[in-house]
Design a protein around this motif. Structure first.
Motif, PDB file in Angstrom:
ATOM      1  N   ALA A 129       0.837  -1.205   0.000  1.00 27.56           N
ATOM      2  CA  ALA A 129       0.000   0.000   0.000  1.00 27.56           C
ATOM      3  C   ALA A 129       0.870   1.253   0.000  1.00 27.56           C
ATOM      4  CB  ALA A 129      -0.937  -0.005   1.208  1.00 27.56           C
ATOM      5  N   ASP A 133       0.999   4.233  -2.684  1.00 26.08           N
ATOM      6  CA  ASP A 133       0.877   5.656  -2.348  1.00 26.08           C
ATOM      7  C   ASP A 133       2.012   6.476  -2.966  1.00 26.08           C
ATOM      8  OD1 ASP A 133      -1.419   5.171  -0.874  1.00 26.08           O
ATOM      9  OD2 ASP A 133      -0.388   5.182   1.068  1.00 26.08           O
ATOM     10  N   HIS A 149      -1.685  -1.481  -4.871  1.00 26.91           N
ATOM     11  CA  HIS A 149      -2.833  -1.526  -3.970  1.00 26.91           C
ATOM     12  C   HIS A 149      -3.625  -2.820  -4.169  1.00 26.91           C
ATOM     13  CE1 HIS A 149      -2.454   2.208  -1.854  1.00 26.91           C
ATOM     14  NE2 HIS A 149      -2.312   2.896  -2.974  1.00 26.91           N
ATOM     15  N   ALA A 152      -1.890  -5.528  -2.302  1.00 24.51           N
ATOM     16  CA  ALA A 152      -2.176  -5.439  -0.867  1.00 24.51           C
ATOM     17  C   ALA A 152      -3.520  -6.087  -0.554  1.00 24.51           C
ATOM     18  CB  ALA A 152      -2.162  -3.981  -0.410  1.00 24.51           C
ATOM     19  N   SER A 162      -5.688   0.478   1.042  1.00 25.67           N
ATOM     20  CA  SER A 162      -5.692   0.156  -0.389  1.00 25.67           C
ATOM     21  C   SER A 162      -7.095   0.188  -0.962  1.00 25.67           C
ATOM     22  CB  SER A 162      -5.049  -1.204  -0.622  1.00 25.67           C
ATOM     23  OG  SER A 162      -3.655  -1.098  -0.382  1.00 25.67           O
TER      24      SER A 162
END
Length: 170
Positions: A129, A133, A149, A152, A162
């Protein structure tokens, strides 16, 4: 007595007891370059990789916190990771340094390495995650952000950070 220890070290440079006493003395007197030198010699004499990893981490910490030498610290931390890719204190130190220095690609490499070696699903999801980002916010790469994401969420279904990020990205 410092001179006696230095003399003993000159006569027997491989004597661990002398090196350990010297390192204590150097640390006490804030002679950090000498301390690093003594710890490097101890590390070279160490037989086990665990001991070497801890010593390299300690040298990295001295470089980072006492000398303000981040690049040098990174070098020692990376050497430690070659011996133990999952050593959490070094991964944490590198994550902090790379983030502080806004070195996004090396930070992503470290986070991916940690995700790879971590046995904790929550931690793995957190690493992926975080990479997502960074891809979104710092690298402006929405496609890669989505990929990380999604990873995750595969590891921890419903992983909140996520889940929210993918909602924002789609």
């Amino acid at each position: 007595d410092r001179k006696g220890l230095q003399r003993a070290h000159a006569e027997a440079p491989s004597d661990l007891t002398t090196l350990e006493r010297l390192s204590t003395l150097f640390e006490l007197h804030q002679r950090y370059e000498d301390l690093i030198g003594a710890l490097e010699r101890i590390e070279a004499l160490a037989s086990g990789s665990e001991e070497r990893v801890v010593l390299l981490e300690r040298i990295g910490q001295i470089c980072e916190t006492r000398l303000g030498a981040a690049e040098r610290a990174i070098g020692y931390y990376l050497r430690a990771l070659t011996l133990d890719a999952g050593y959490r204190p070094v991964l944490t130190a590198l994550t902090g340094l790379y983030e502080l220095r806004q070195q996004w690609l090396p930070l992503i490499d470290i986070l991916l390495k940690e995700a790879e070696v971590s046995g904790e699903p929550q931690r793995r999801a957190q690493c992926y995650a975080r990479v997502g980002d960074i891809c979104e916010g710092q690298l402006s790469d929405a496609k890669r952000a989505e990929e990380y994401h999604a990873r995750a969420l595969v590891i921890v279904p419903g992983y909140q950070a996520s889940f929210k990020a993918l909602g924002r990205l789609y």
